[in-house]
Structure formats: C-alpha cells, structure tokens
Scaffold this motif. Structure first.
Motif, PDB file in Angstrom:
ATOM      1  N   MET B   1      54.151 -30.005  71.129  1.00 32.36           N
ATOM      2  CA  MET B   1      54.684 -29.894  69.773  1.00 32.36           C
ATOM      3  C   MET B   1      54.655 -28.608  69.371  1.00 32.36           C
ATOM      4  N   GLY B   2      55.525 -27.608  69.015  1.00 33.29           N
ATOM      5  CA  GLY B   2      55.601 -26.232  68.224  1.00 33.29           C
ATOM      6  C   GLY B   2      55.096 -26.557  66.937  1.00 33.29           C
ATOM      7  N   ARG B   3      54.713 -25.282  66.204  1.00 34.62           N
ATOM      8  CA  ARG B   3      54.148 -25.580  64.628  1.00 34.62           C
ATOM      9  C   ARG B   3      55.331 -25.807  63.971  1.00 34.62           C
ATOM     10  N   THR B  29      72.391 -14.027  73.651  1.00 35.29           N
ATOM     11  CA  THR B  29      71.827 -15.299  74.531  1.00 35.29           C
ATOM     12  C   THR B  29      71.096 -15.814  73.367  1.00 35.29           C
ATOM     13  N   VAL B  30      70.606 -17.257  73.676  1.00 34.36           N
ATOM     14  CA  VAL B  30      69.746 -17.837  72.939  1.00 34.36           C
ATOM     15  C   VAL B  30      68.317 -17.267  72.795  1.00 34.36           C
ATOM     16  N   GLU B  31      67.851 -16.463  73.662  1.00 34.96           N
ATOM     17  CA  GLU B  31      66.705 -15.618  73.540  1.00 34.96           C
ATOM     18  C   GLU B  31      66.775 -14.566  72.498  1.00 34.96           C
ATOM     19  N   ASP B  32      68.029 -14.085  72.459  1.00 28.79           N
ATOM     20  CA  ASP B  32      68.277 -12.869  71.443  1.00 28.79           C
ATOM     21  C   ASP B  32      68.211 -13.598  70.160  1.00 28.79           C
ATOM     22  N   GLY B  38      62.768 -14.277  64.614  1.00 27.94           N
ATOM     23  CA  GLY B  38      61.256 -14.546  64.754  1.00 27.94           C
ATOM     24  C   GLY B  38      60.828 -16.012  65.139  1.00 27.94           C
ATOM     25  N   LEU B  39      61.488 -16.486  66.078  1.00 30.54           N
ATOM     26  CA  LEU B  39      60.884 -17.872  66.381  1.00 30.54           C
ATOM     27  C   LEU B  39      61.310 -17.982  68.046  1.00 30.54           C
ATOM     28  N   THR B  40      60.829 -19.051  68.629  1.00 27.40           N
ATOM     29  CA  THR B  40      60.915 -19.199  70.042  1.00 27.40           C
ATOM     30  C   THR B  40      62.207 -19.861  70.345  1.00 27.40           C
TER      31      THR B  40
END
Lengths: 188, 188
Positions: B1-3, B29-32, B38-40
């Motif tokens: 689980m991410g924070r 892209t989703v990564e962009d 500022g998230l993953t």
C-alpha cells in the motif's frame, strides 16, 4: 490488368454481406469475400480499399446527397423544411437499395465497432448540414439544432424502416415525414 | 500500500490536462502524468485504469445523473419537459466543474479519436434516456426522438457554454433552456 468481370462490385458486396452475417465482420477476410464471389483479391481491391468500405462506401457520396439537396432548396424556405427535403432525398436513394440497406444494418447491429463508425458518419453529415444552413443565413444555435434534430429524425426513421416487415408498403421518405411530424409533436 | 497522497485524484487530473494540452494526448504517458503531479505510476493506477479515463471517467456516473433525474420526474409531465429536467441536472453538475470541463473540451477538440469517444458516450446516454422514457410509458418513435433531440440540445448548449468568455454570467442549465427553446422554435 485483370479481365473484366460482370457486376464484380455487386457480387463482392453480396458475398461480403453473406460472410459478415455468417461468421461476423471480424472473422471475414478479403480473400474469403473474393472467393465467395468467384473473383480474385485483386479484383476486390480494384473496387474497395478494405472490407469496411463494402459497408461504408468509398467517399462522401452519401453526404453529398444530403448537402447538395439542401443547397438546392430555394432561399426563404424555413430551415427545418429545407432539411426535410434533404433527408427525403437521401431517403429516396436508400429506398432504391432496400435489400442491401437491410442486410447491411443487420451486420452493423452485430458489431460495436461498426456501430461507432456509423455514428461518426452520421455526425459528420450533421456537421455538413449545419455548415450548409449557416451558408443559407441561418444563425446559431438554430443551424446546429436543425441539422442535429434532422439527423436524429433520419436515423430513427431509418431504423424503423429497416425493422419493418418485408411486405411494408411505406417507403423511407414516408417514415422520415412521420418521424419529423413526431418530433414536432414532442417538442410542441 | 502506498502512502496516502492529499488530493491525488485532482492533482493527476490537472497534470494530465496540462500535458495533453502541451504535447497532445497521444504523446503523453501515464508516467509523464504521475511525474508532473509529483506522484507515482502506482498512485495513478489506484485512481485511473488508463489515461483516457482521466477524461471520460471510470464508469457511468455521468449517465446515471441523466437517468436518475429523469426517473425522479413525476409521471404525467410531458416527455420533453421531463428530459429537460434531466438535462439541467446534468448541466448543473458540470457547471460546478467548469474549469475542468473547459480544459477537457480543448483536449478533446484537438483529437479525432477522443471526439469519437465523446460522441459514443453521448449516444449511449441517449439510448439510456430512450429506455427510461419507454419505461415511463412513452411510445415510439416519440421516446427515441425526445431523447435524441434532448441530447442534441445538451451537446449544442455545452459547446456554447465552454466557448463562452471567462466572464460569462449564464450557467450551463440556462444555455440548455435556451437551446431547448431554440429547438422548439425551429421545429414549430
């Protein structure tokens, strides 16, 4: 150059519709269509650039019937009546091709991707009618509303016409007039 | 689980719209999007299954606003007036999200594939409204015509609302009422 094949266009169209109906659009290849029609792939590609074109035509001839007939309506005719002339002209053209139109519709109804293509094609006709109405001096939002309502009338009339029993006496232009009258009643 | 990330949904949505606008939908892209916010990527995928979902939502919440508000209209109200209530309810929801709706519209207007997706989504809402009208006892073709005309009104009103200047005082429900009135005039 291949040899001339009598009515290759119609034979390919019929073969394609039969196969789309039997095994689905996705699972039918151009080779299958040519074989069923007793023709070669090469002959197929002289008439159509791909199998979707059998259903949606090569260019914008259908759109042109709408636009040209709207353009030809004398100025001063109310926008909705001018659009009605255009819808009936397109309807009269399809009426002459009823067996093809009905089989085509069955194929499209069975495939979500083809339904989307049909929707996009009709939206593009609505846009063309909107532009033509603007050129006739109709302001917004009346131009867009008249064109979009007209295409809704056309589509609903078309669906009722293709779903009608084989011994249906009414022709598509009559279904269009009925649907337009029904629109007038529901918005009154 | 991410924070837990405060307002991750809104940050991802904003980042996506900025990037779609700057470099186009296809080249983002989703990564962009995650990086800009500022998230993953992992956080992105907790909120959206793909980048198209940022624009079109996860499910049918928007359609549900149309259908539920139509269902809630007391019986006996004329079909077009019942549909008007439904359109205005959906319009009021969008009004609260005007900045997002306007930026979203700019992205969609720049991409043919996204325009087609929007068209298909609206057609699906029209179908749902048609079914709801039939359940209310409206016969065909009146049910289809009322629903389709209603969605045409909604779309044209929406386009005028997003195109209005920033200091526009009128809200989307008012544009919807104006467009419906214009439809009544053109079909009269």
């Amino acid at each position: 150059m291949g040899r001339w094949e009598p009515n290759a266009y119609g034979r390919l169209q019929l073969a394609a519709l039969e196969l789309f109906d039997e095994r689905g659009f996705e699972r039918t290849t151009v080779e299958d269509i040519a074989t069923r029609a007793g023709l070669t792939k090469r002959t197929f590609f002289r008439h159509f650039s791909d199998k979707r074109e059998v259903l949606f035509g090569t260019g914008d001839e259908f759109k042109a019937v709408f636009v040209d007939s709207l353009t030809a309506v004398p100025p001063g005719v109310a926008p909705i009546d001018a659009v009605a002339v255009s819808l009936e002209a397109a309807g009269a053209m399809l009426q002459e091709r009823r067996p093809f139109a009905r089989r085509r519709q069955q194929v499209i109804a069975a495939n979500a991707e083809l339904q989307e293509r049909e929707l996009i094609k009709l939206a593009s006709i609505a846009t063309a009618l909107t532009e033509t109405l603007r050129e006739r001096g109709v302001e917004e939002p009346a131009a867009s509303l008249t064109a979009e309502a007209g295409i809704a009338v056309f589509r609903i009339a078309f669906e009722r016409w293709v779903a009608a029993p084989d011994d249906e006496q009414r022709e598509l232009p009559e279904f269009i007039r009925e649907a337009l009258q029904a629109l007038r009643v529901v918005t009154a």
